[in-house]
Design a protein around this motif. Structure first.
Motif, PDB file in Angstrom:
ATOM      1  N   LEU A  96       0.803  -1.517   0.124  1.00 13.61           N
ATOM      2  CA  LEU A  96       0.106  -0.124   0.273  1.00 13.61           C
ATOM      3  C   LEU A  96       0.916   1.311  -0.030  1.00 13.61           C
ATOM      4  N   ASP A  97       2.146   1.129   0.627  1.00 17.11           N
ATOM      5  CA  ASP A  97       2.577   2.435   0.888  1.00 17.11           C
ATOM      6  C   ASP A  97       3.910   2.697  -0.456  1.00 17.11           C
ATOM      7  N   CYS A  98       3.780   1.578  -1.526  1.00 17.26           N
ATOM      8  CA  CYS A  98       4.958   1.468  -2.478  1.00 17.26           C
ATOM      9  C   CYS A  98       4.105   2.082  -3.713  1.00 17.26           C
ATOM     10  N   GLU A  99       5.017   2.681  -4.620  1.00 16.45           N
ATOM     11  CA  GLU A  99       4.715   2.716  -6.039  1.00 16.45           C
ATOM     12  C   GLU A  99       4.388   1.510  -6.955  1.00 16.45           C
ATOM     13  N   VAL A 100       3.585   1.526  -7.638  1.00 12.71           N
ATOM     14  CA  VAL A 100       3.474   0.329  -8.514  1.00 12.71           C
ATOM     15  C   VAL A 100       4.618  -0.121  -9.161  1.00 12.71           C
ATOM     16  N   GLY A 101       5.138  -1.306  -9.065  1.00 11.51           N
ATOM     17  CA  GLY A 101       6.257  -1.907  -9.693  1.00 11.51           C
ATOM     18  C   GLY A 101       7.668  -1.815  -8.946  1.00 11.51           C
ATOM     19  N   ALA A 102       7.635  -1.020  -7.918  1.00 12.19           N
ATOM     20  CA  ALA A 102       8.727  -0.506  -7.009  1.00 12.19           C
ATOM     21  C   ALA A 102       8.588  -1.374  -5.825  1.00 12.19           C
ATOM     22  N   LEU A 103       9.016  -2.793  -5.902  1.00 16.33           N
ATOM     23  CA  LEU A 103       8.643  -3.827  -5.078  1.00 16.33           C
ATOM     24  C   LEU A 103       9.931  -3.770  -4.266  1.00 16.33           C
ATOM     25  N   PRO A 104       9.929  -3.384  -2.820  1.00 13.84           N
ATOM     26  CA  PRO A 104      11.128  -3.728  -1.910  1.00 13.84           C
ATOM     27  C   PRO A 104      11.393  -5.072  -1.887  1.00 13.84           C
ATOM     28  N   PRO A 105      12.546  -5.449  -2.065  1.00 16.76           N
ATOM     29  CA  PRO A 105      12.720  -7.014  -1.463  1.00 16.76           C
ATOM     30  C   PRO A 105      13.005  -7.284  -0.271  1.00 16.76           C
ATOM     31  N   LEU A 106      11.934  -7.191   0.684  1.00 19.58           N
ATOM     32  CA  LEU A 106      11.801  -7.293   2.030  1.00 19.58           C
ATOM     33  C   LEU A 106      10.664  -8.120   2.373  1.00 19.58           C
ATOM     34  N   GLY A 107      10.375  -9.171   1.920  1.00 21.65           N
ATOM     35  CA  GLY A 107       9.171  -9.912   2.049  1.00 21.65           C
ATOM     36  C   GLY A 107       8.759  -9.807   3.387  1.00 21.65           C
ATOM     37  N   PRO A 108       9.629 -10.231   4.419  1.00 21.81           N
ATOM     38  CA  PRO A 108       9.132 -10.103   5.806  1.00 21.81           C
ATOM     39  C   PRO A 108       8.466  -9.102   6.476  1.00 21.81           C
ATOM     40  N   ALA A 109       9.006  -7.630   5.775  1.00 21.25           N
ATOM     41  CA  ALA A 109       8.539  -6.393   6.344  1.00 21.25           C
ATOM     42  C   ALA A 109       6.889  -6.542   5.984  1.00 21.25           C
ATOM     43  N   TYR A 110       6.781  -7.050   4.879  1.00 21.26           N
ATOM     44  CA  TYR A 110       5.148  -7.150   4.506  1.00 21.26           C
ATOM     45  C   TYR A 110       4.350  -8.468   4.837  1.00 21.26           C
ATOM     46  N   GLY A 111       5.051  -9.184   5.740  1.00 20.70           N
ATOM     47  CA  GLY A 111       4.404 -10.632   6.082  1.00 20.70           C
ATOM     48  C   GLY A 111       4.510 -11.694   4.774  1.00 20.70           C
ATOM     49  N   ILE A 112       5.340 -11.589   3.895  1.00 25.54           N
ATOM     50  CA  ILE A 112       5.294 -12.689   2.833  1.00 25.54           C
ATOM     51  C   ILE A 112       6.505 -13.419   3.090  1.00 25.54           C
ATOM     52  N   ARG A 119      26.718 -12.594  -0.838  1.00 23.72           N
ATOM     53  CA  ARG A 119      28.089 -12.659  -1.080  1.00 23.72           C
ATOM     54  C   ARG A 119      28.737 -11.359  -1.629  1.00 23.72           C
ATOM     55  N   SER A 120      27.906 -10.659  -2.007  1.00 25.75           N
ATOM     56  CA  SER A 120      28.257  -9.131  -2.458  1.00 25.75           C
ATOM     57  C   SER A 120      28.620  -8.070  -1.291  1.00 25.75           C
ATOM     58  N   ASP A 121      29.746  -7.165  -1.857  1.00 22.50           N
ATOM     59  CA  ASP A 121      30.007  -6.525  -0.766  1.00 22.50           C
ATOM     60  C   ASP A 121      29.085  -5.555  -0.288  1.00 22.50           C
ATOM     61  N   THR A 122      28.401  -5.043  -1.353  1.00 28.33           N
ATOM     62  CA  THR A 122      27.123  -3.997  -1.075  1.00 28.33           C
ATOM     63  C   THR A 122      25.971  -4.538  -2.029  1.00 28.33           C
ATOM     64  N   VAL A 123      24.645  -4.528  -1.217  1.00 24.43           N
ATOM     65  CA  VAL A 123      23.432  -5.110  -1.991  1.00 24.43           C
ATOM     66  C   VAL A 123      22.571  -3.617  -1.977  1.00 24.43           C
ATOM     67  N   TYR A 124      21.964  -3.625  -3.064  1.00 20.94           N
ATOM     68  CA  TYR A 124      20.982  -2.367  -3.068  1.00 20.94           C
ATOM     69  C   TYR A 124      19.697  -2.843  -3.459  1.00 20.94           C
ATOM     70  N   LEU A 125      18.667  -2.046  -2.779  1.00 24.07           N
ATOM     71  CA  LEU A 125      17.330  -2.754  -2.787  1.00 24.07           C
ATOM     72  C   LEU A 125      16.305  -1.523  -3.069  1.00 24.07           C
ATOM     73  N   GLU A 126      15.366  -1.863  -3.885  1.00 23.64           N
ATOM     74  CA  GLU A 126      14.194  -0.799  -4.077  1.00 23.64           C
ATOM     75  C   GLU A 126      13.683  -0.421  -2.742  1.00 23.64           C
ATOM     76  N   SER A 127      13.352   0.690  -2.856  1.00 20.06           N
ATOM     77  CA  SER A 127      12.837   1.392  -1.377  1.00 20.06           C
ATOM     78  C   SER A 127      11.401   1.578  -1.411  1.00 20.06           C
ATOM     79  N   GLY A 128      10.802   1.160  -2.610  1.00 21.04           N
ATOM     80  CA  GLY A 128       9.226   1.445  -2.691  1.00 21.04           C
ATOM     81  C   GLY A 128       8.799   2.507  -3.637  1.00 21.04           C
TER      82      GLY A 128
END
Length: 158
Positions: A93-109, A119-128
């Motif tokens: 509900l708080d995200c723009e359509v298509g900007a899916l944050p890769p944090l399923g547990p935050a949304y109960g999924i 294994r990456s030094d840095t990981v980048y996530l969509e923020s919503g």
């Protein structure tokens, strides 16, 4: 729009070390990587799947494609199909359509995470939204998703 409130709360509640990287508007994870000038294999892409049992989020590198056979093997669920973006709004509900944050547990999924991301030094996530990324250490990413199953779920595009 800015970072989704659910994402912000999830990160802050877990005392995650992260920074936000603004970038020009983008429509896909691969485009986001290019516009933010980061490697595609370090951008975590969320894919939402669904069957009669409910939803599952799969997180893989933006540089890769999903190996559905691996998902079936991990879940035992042979009828999972991709959820259309038009259906995301009822959960994110708080995200723009298509900007899916890769944090399923935050949304109960329930969530599966491709092993290569940690294994990456840095990981980048969509923020919503379509104009900012959350950057964090790969070990921090693994810590945030430690309750999720980590396995090999993708194949490289190249």
């Amino acid at each position: 729009m800015t970072m989704a409130s659910t994402v912000s709360q999830y990160l802050n509640d877990r005392s995650a070390a992260y920074r936000v990287i603004p970038h020009p508007h983008s429509a896909t994870s691969r485009e986001t990587a290019h516009k933010a000038d980061v490697r595609e294999d370090r951008v975590a892409k969320a894919i939402l799947l669904r069957d009669e049992q409910g939803m599952v989020m799969v997180i893989i590198p933006a540089s890769a494609s999903l190996d559905m056979r691996a998902v079936y093997d991990e879940t035992g669920r042979n009828h999972l199909e991709m959820v259309p973006e038009s259906d995301f709004g009822s959960v994110f509900l708080d995200c723009e359509v298509g900007a899916l944050p890769p944090l399923g547990p935050a949304y109960g999924i329930p969530t599966l995470v491709d092993s290569s991301l940690g294994r990456s030094d840095t990981v980048y996530l969509e923020s919503g939204d379509h104009e900012s990324l959350v950057a964090m250490d790969g070990q921090e990413f693994d810590r945030l998703l430690s309750s999720c199953r980590h396995c090999d779920l993708s194949r490289d595009w190249y």
